[in-house]
Design a protein around this motif. Structure first.
Motif, PDB file in Angstrom:
ATOM      1  N   MET A 165      -1.212   0.510  -0.946  1.00  0.00           N
ATOM      2  CA  MET A 165      -1.086   1.273   0.292  1.00  0.00           C
ATOM      3  C   MET A 165      -1.492   0.431   1.498  1.00  0.00           C
ATOM      4  O   MET A 165      -0.827   0.460   2.541  1.00  0.00           O
ATOM      5  N   VAL A 166      -2.573  -0.325   1.359  1.00  0.00           N
ATOM      6  CA  VAL A 166      -2.997  -1.201   2.455  1.00  0.00           C
ATOM      7  C   VAL A 166      -1.906  -2.221   2.762  1.00  0.00           C
ATOM      8  O   VAL A 166      -1.587  -2.488   3.930  1.00  0.00           O
ATOM      9  N   ARG A 167      -1.310  -2.780   1.719  1.00  0.00           N
ATOM     10  CA  ARG A 167      -0.249  -3.769   1.924  1.00  0.00           C
ATOM     11  C   ARG A 167       0.949  -3.160   2.646  1.00  0.00           C
ATOM     12  O   ARG A 167       1.511  -3.754   3.570  1.00  0.00           O
ATOM     13  N   HIS A 168       1.337  -1.952   2.245  1.00  0.00           N
ATOM     14  CA  HIS A 168       2.475  -1.292   2.890  1.00  0.00           C
ATOM     15  C   HIS A 168       2.169  -0.968   4.352  1.00  0.00           C
ATOM     16  O   HIS A 168       3.021  -1.165   5.231  1.00  0.00           O
ATOM     17  N   LYS A 169       0.954  -0.472   4.613  1.00  0.00           N
ATOM     18  CA  LYS A 169       0.565  -0.162   5.989  1.00  0.00           C
ATOM     19  C   LYS A 169       0.546  -1.426   6.837  1.00  0.00           C
ATOM     20  O   LYS A 169       0.950  -1.413   8.011  1.00  0.00           O
ATOM     21  N   ALA A 170       0.077  -2.519   6.249  1.00  0.00           N
ATOM     22  CA  ALA A 170       0.039  -3.782   6.979  1.00  0.00           C
ATOM     23  C   ALA A 170       1.446  -4.253   7.323  1.00  0.00           C
ATOM     24  O   ALA A 170       1.707  -4.720   8.443  1.00  0.00           O
ATOM     25  N   THR A 171       2.357  -4.118   6.373  1.00  0.00           N
ATOM     26  CA  THR A 171       3.746  -4.520   6.612  1.00  0.00           C
ATOM     27  C   THR A 171       4.354  -3.714   7.757  1.00  0.00           C
ATOM     28  O   THR A 171       4.976  -4.271   8.676  1.00  0.00           O
ATOM     29  N   GLU A 172       4.162  -2.401   7.713  1.00  0.00           N
ATOM     30  CA  GLU A 172       4.697  -1.533   8.769  1.00  0.00           C
ATOM     31  C   GLU A 172       4.064  -1.854  10.125  1.00  0.00           C
ATOM     32  O   GLU A 172       4.755  -1.924  11.148  1.00  0.00           O
TER      33      GLU A 172
END
Length: 257
Positions: free
Chosen positions: A52-59
């Motif tokens: 989830m952290v990785r996805h939020k960072a990407t966005e």
């Protein structure tokens, strides 16, 4: 109700309570302080948190291309979803999360934990501090943060702008933050009482060195900002008030909501 706590137990309880509420919101779980470690020791939720952290960072970085941050990792972690506590698969999941924290998110060794700290309950404090740091990093990408991290952000904003802090939610109708602080400090029975003077709402000068500290209420805990982290005020006083250091192992009565 009234629960017996040593101040060091209260410190850990407060952080686990905050993290449990945070993870419940993120993943629609039913974590409590009591089942916090057993539910997380399979490593599955931890791996989902990393993803989830990785996805939020990407966005976030797609929307803010000028920000000097990097995405923590190139691909998602794939945990063994049917891992049972204490098994090899659980250890493997936890190890993947630890590796992601250290190598991808860049969490310093001083805030890391080892697999056995969680699986065998050797050091819950290290595990909790690591989770708080993950939440702190995630918040930089616009991810929902636990209350402790939100309070850190408020304090940092207050320091930058030298503005008064936002009003604190009362723990109960009978006690303001200052009332609670004075009650805890008053437990010192020395003729020359350990000094803690109110400067402004949520801001105090403490000790003979008159160190400026920030104090906040987290549910039914009085928390003090210490360095880059947090402590309960009672635990802090037990460590720094000379008369309390003599009886540090003594349990106190802690009033809950």
């Amino acid at each position: 109700s009234i629960r017996p706590f040593s101040s060091s137990q209260e410190y850990l309880y407060a952080m686990k309570e905050d993290l449990a509420d945070w993870l419940n919101t993120l993943f629609e779980l039913e974590l409590t302080v009591g089942n916090f470690v057993p539910r997380l020791e399979t490593g599955v939720i931890l791996c989902h948190l990393a993803n989830m952290v990785r996805h939020k960072a990407t966005e976030y970085l797609e929307d803010h291309p000028g920000v000097r941050l990097s995405v923590p990792g190139d691909v998602d972690i794939s945990p063994s979803g049917n891992a049972e506590p204490g098994t090899f698969r659980a250890r493997e999941n936890v190890a993947m999360f630890i590796d992601w924290c250290r190598r991808r998110l860049g969490v310093s060794d001083s805030l890391m934990f080892e697999t056995n700290d969680l699986i065998e309950g050797r050091n819950e404090r290290s595990f909790v501090l690591c989770l708080l740091e993950v939440a702190r990093r995630g918040a930089k990408f616009g991810m929902l943060a636990p209350m402790l991290i939100q309070m850190e952000q408020e304090i940092e904003e207050e320091i930058r702008e030298e503005a008064p802090p936002p009003p604190q939610r009362r723990v109960c109708d009978l006690s303001s933050l200052d009332d609670m602080v004075r009650e805890l400090v008053s437990r010192c029975t020395c003729p020359d009482q350990f000094p803690m003077l109110r400067v402004d709402e949520g801001k105090y000068r403490i000790g003979n060195a008159s160190t400026l500290v920030f104090v906040r209420v987290l549910r039914n805990h009085v928390m003090i900002r210490v360095g880059g982290g947090w402590d309960t005020l009672e635990h802090y006083l037990d460590k720094h008030d000379p008369c309390r250091c003599m009886s540090r192992g003594k349990c106190c009565l802690f009033m809950s909501l």
